[in-house]
Design a protein around this motif. Sequence first.
Motif, short mmCIF file in Angstrom:
data_model
loop_
_atom_site.label_atom_id
_atom_site.label_comp_id
_atom_site.label_asym_id
_atom_site.label_seq_id
_atom_site.Cartn_x
_atom_site.Cartn_y
_atom_site.Cartn_z
N ASN A 1 -5.98 0.44 -7.65
CA ASN A 1 -4.90 0.79 -6.72
C ASN A 1 -5.29 0.47 -5.27
O ASN A 1 -4.49 -0.09 -4.51
N HIS B 1 -1.85 -6.16 -0.64
CA HIS B 1 -0.50 -6.14 -0.08
C HIS B 1 -0.55 -6.21 1.45
O HIS B 1 0.20 -6.97 2.07
N LYS C 1 -4.90 -3.09 -4.75
CA LYS C 1 -3.49 -3.47 -4.57
C LYS C 1 -3.02 -3.17 -3.14
O LYS C 1 -2.27 -3.94 -2.54
#
Lengths: 249, 249
Positions: A100, A107, A103
């Motif tokens: 996570n 991003h 990610k």
Amino acid sequence: MAIVREKIVLFGDSITQQSFQEGGWGASISNAYCRKVDVLLRGYGGYNTRWALFLLHHLFPLDSTKQPLATTIFFGANDAALSGRSSERQHVPVEEYKENLKKFVLHLQKCSPTMRIVLITPPPVSEEGRLAYAISQYGEKAVKVPERTNEVTGQYANACVEIAKEMGVYHINLWSKLQETDGWQKKFLCDGLHLTPEGNAVVYEEVIKVFNEAGLSSDEMPLDFPHHSKIDYKNPARAFQQNVCAAPL
Amino acid sequence: MAIVREKIVLFGDSITQQSFQEGGWGASISNAYCRKVDVLLRGYGGYNTRWALFLLHHLFPLDSTKQPLATTIFFGANDAALSGRSSERQHVPVEEYKENLKKFVLHLQKCSPTMRIVLITPPPVSEEGRLAYAISQYGEKAVKVPERTNEVTGQYANACVEIAKEMGVYHINLWSKLQETDGWQKKFLCDGLHLTPEGNAVVYEEVIKVFNEAGLSSDEMPLDFPHHSKIDYKNPARAFQQNVCAAPL
């Protein structure tokens, strides 16, 4: 003509959400960048990284015309809640926590390749402090075993540092840093988990240190408009004709 | 899709600029509107209304796609510096102060007819506090007469209230409010002019009171995203499918 002012975003869980309370690290950063950069609070109490993933595209849209100059990512305290204990619903396995975080970083890098990204590890946990807090809240009905341990939270802190190094972004190992001081359990934590004003001061100093290393020293940024002492009171217009937009508004 | 979050702007002089220092009223407002509204700091230490006029169109562009929900306008402490004394360069005659406040309000009303505008009067001045501060800074070379008096600042406070009533906007008479408490000189002011944490607390309470009256009660605004307790940990996606943008981001 108005130019949009630069911004710094503080993204995290309750330790970020509470950072504008008295003595809070977020308010101190806002104060340090006053008249230079806007500091935006995006703290979500109780959230783990699994839930925060749902916010990512809303809070950091890829097509934003003005991406943040810097973002702090400060999760893990809830992910590290133990499976099989009272805060089980918040638990996220450490491997998923790492994925996570990755990610989040990917991003934000996609939003802006120049954005300074700072991963902050969860603070250490005082198990004694957690149990005392539970008793203060629930009396005799309080749980007898803590819902988090310092050892397990340490694994999440290590994982966070690992991801930061792997992805080439900044990090603050708050779990280690706070434990360098004797009596950290009560000096820096108010309930075994959240920060006292002294704990907030450490986070503030560490974040400022990283921002300085990252070329974002507030001292080196121009004020948005002239300092009042530079205004000729007999001809104030002059001070505002020159370079009024030296720093974005 | 991202919706731009609502914002509240704090526009003023040093008493606004310092409002994110420890215990500051601005940070407390930011904390109160956390996850609901962004609070933006636009404080300019040393500025009077004459100089602040040069900032107006830069800080509040008429063509902004997202105008503030509310703006506090908090000037007068510098305008009220006495002519012929050590801070003369900051002095603005009371009639011009009124005209300038009127220009601020007219401009903001043009930006947005629904923007809540709150005029805040300067706080009272403790002349004794100002002289003690001058001695602490300059020793024997300190001025022997204060550069501001409470009486004259009171005229600016009255002028500010008058303009607020005339223009139909909200106001806080801080000059009167602080003087209701015995020992206000040291309780609320740290140097005879700027606010102590207790003084900041009064400003915070007064601003929140006005925002509540103006239909901007934080308690009645929805959170931007679900409270963590509303997230079904077995199916977290569900909480984020419904009404995720109930409040603007």
